[in-house]
Scaffold this active site. Structure first.
Site, mmCIF file in Angstrom:
data_model
loop_
_atom_site.group_PDB
_atom_site.id
_atom_site.type_symbol
_atom_site.label_atom_id
_atom_site.label_comp_id
_atom_site.label_asym_id
_atom_site.label_seq_id
_atom_site.Cartn_x
_atom_site.Cartn_y
_atom_site.Cartn_z
ATOM 1 N N HIS A 6 -40.650 -38.621 -24.073
ATOM 2 C CA HIS A 6 -39.768 -37.531 -24.496
ATOM 3 C C HIS A 6 -38.325 -38.036 -24.598
ATOM 4 O O HIS A 6 -37.910 -38.907 -23.826
ATOM 5 C CB HIS A 6 -39.851 -36.387 -23.480
ATOM 6 C CG HIS A 6 -39.301 -35.102 -23.978
ATOM 7 N ND1 HIS A 6 -37.971 -34.790 -23.919
ATOM 8 C CD2 HIS A 6 -39.911 -34.038 -24.581
ATOM 9 C CE1 HIS A 6 -37.772 -33.588 -24.440
ATOM 10 N NE2 HIS A 6 -38.928 -33.116 -24.856
ATOM 11 N N ASP B 213 -40.841 -25.674 -25.090
ATOM 12 C CA ASP B 213 -40.298 -24.379 -24.708
ATOM 13 C C ASP B 213 -38.978 -24.176 -25.446
ATOM 14 O O ASP B 213 -38.252 -25.141 -25.661
ATOM 15 C CB ASP B 213 -40.029 -24.392 -23.191
ATOM 16 C CG ASP B 213 -40.283 -23.058 -22.522
ATOM 17 O OD1 ASP B 213 -41.215 -22.360 -22.938
ATOM 18 O OD2 ASP B 213 -39.553 -22.730 -21.583
ATOM 19 N N PHE C 49 -35.932 -28.251 -30.758
ATOM 20 C CA PHE C 49 -34.811 -29.175 -30.600
ATOM 21 C C PHE C 49 -33.528 -28.712 -31.300
ATOM 22 O O PHE C 49 -32.462 -29.260 -31.053
ATOM 23 C CB PHE C 49 -35.171 -30.605 -31.065
ATOM 24 C CG PHE C 49 -36.222 -31.254 -30.226
ATOM 25 C CD1 PHE C 49 -35.920 -31.743 -28.966
ATOM 26 C CD2 PHE C 49 -37.532 -31.376 -30.685
ATOM 27 C CE1 PHE C 49 -36.894 -32.341 -28.172
ATOM 28 C CE2 PHE C 49 -38.510 -31.969 -29.895
ATOM 29 C CZ PHE C 49 -38.190 -32.451 -28.637
ATOM 30 N N TYR D 83 -35.029 -23.379 -25.929
ATOM 31 C CA TYR D 83 -33.853 -23.464 -25.058
ATOM 32 C C TYR D 83 -33.642 -22.103 -24.393
ATOM 33 O O TYR D 83 -33.846 -21.064 -25.020
ATOM 34 C CB TYR D 83 -32.614 -23.829 -25.860
ATOM 35 C CG TYR D 83 -32.646 -25.218 -26.467
ATOM 36 C CD1 TYR D 83 -32.801 -26.352 -25.676
ATOM 37 C CD2 TYR D 83 -32.483 -25.401 -27.839
ATOM 38 C CE1 TYR D 83 -32.803 -27.630 -26.237
ATOM 39 C CE2 TYR D 83 -32.481 -26.672 -28.407
ATOM 40 C CZ TYR D 83 -32.645 -27.774 -27.601
ATOM 41 O OH TYR D 83 -32.647 -29.032 -28.160
#
Length: 229
Positions: A187, A65, A78, A67
């Site tokens: 993760h 998703d 990221f 930010y």
């Protein structure tokens, strides 16, 4: 509005934009932007594809998703804009890079330098309502990004897929081409990084896999300071 696809991806996944689900997705995102703040800004939605043309993809990192806080998302998994403090997951990625390849940790979280080397930083969902994580899931983006994923699987040259966390690891089944390499780990979020992301050495392993295929390595080192282009 959802912007047009970057040119290099038009012949690859352009047919997706003609499908019913995609038209419904566009209407949904347009309606969301009329009523709420939506991230990333419209012109940044396809930045992952813009900065990494299809024929240059050598590595694929899959996020989930965008930010959802102000000024963070700019269309690449990221990565955050210059001037924004790297979020916790990215700080953990930097820590693993430091331990794995001697990476010097920069003052920013702007990953465009990786994208320009062929690292496709793709989120599964490409928009989100401000401060409401997962608010645009199951609206059609996953169908589109699965199509992007499958197209990368069809490449004739080796691609290294870095799949972190259960969501990304579930996509491993889309990699059916034996020439590719899939590396999986927990993760890098603070909740799970200590369960196996730290020490996974995915960055040196990626370069080893590229070398074995006769492809250039990724220079993971980012500029220590950067301003947005």
């Amino acid at each position: 509005m959802v912007p047009p696809l970057p040119e290099s991806w038009q012949p690859i996944v352009g047919e997706e934009t003609e499908k019913t689900y995609y038209r419904q997705l566009v209407r949904f995102v347009d309606a969301e932007r009329e009523r709420y703040t939506v991230f990333p800004p419209e012109n940044d939605v396809f930045n992952a594809l813009k900065y990494t043309p299809y024929d240059q993809v050598r590595v694929m990192i899959l996020g989930q998703d965008p930010y959802h806080d102000v000024n963070q998302a700019h269309g690449m998994a990221f990565s955050v804009r210059p001037g924004v403090r790297p979020p916790p997951s990215l700080r953990n990625i930097y820590r693993e890079l430091r331990d794995d390849v001697g990476f010097k940790i920069p003052s920013h979280g702007y990953l465009v330098n990786w994208a320009k080397q062929g690292v496709l930083l793709l989120n599964a969902v490409l928009t989100v309502r401000a401060h409401q994580p997962a608010s645009h899931q199951n609206r059609g983006w996953e169908v589109f990004t699965d199509a992007v994923f499958r197209s990368v699987n069809q490449k004739d040259s080796r691609v290294v897929f870095l799949l972190w966390g259960n969501f990304a690891i579930r996509k491993a089944g889309l990699v059916t081409n034996d020439r590719h390499v899939v590396l999986t780990a927990p993760h890098p979020s603070p909740l799970s990084a200590s369960r196996g992301f730290f020490g996974c050495r995915h960055f040196s392993k990626t370069n080893q896999a590229l070398r074995e295929a006769g492809l250039p390595e990724i220079d993971w080192q980012l500029p220590l300071q950067v301003t947005e282009e």
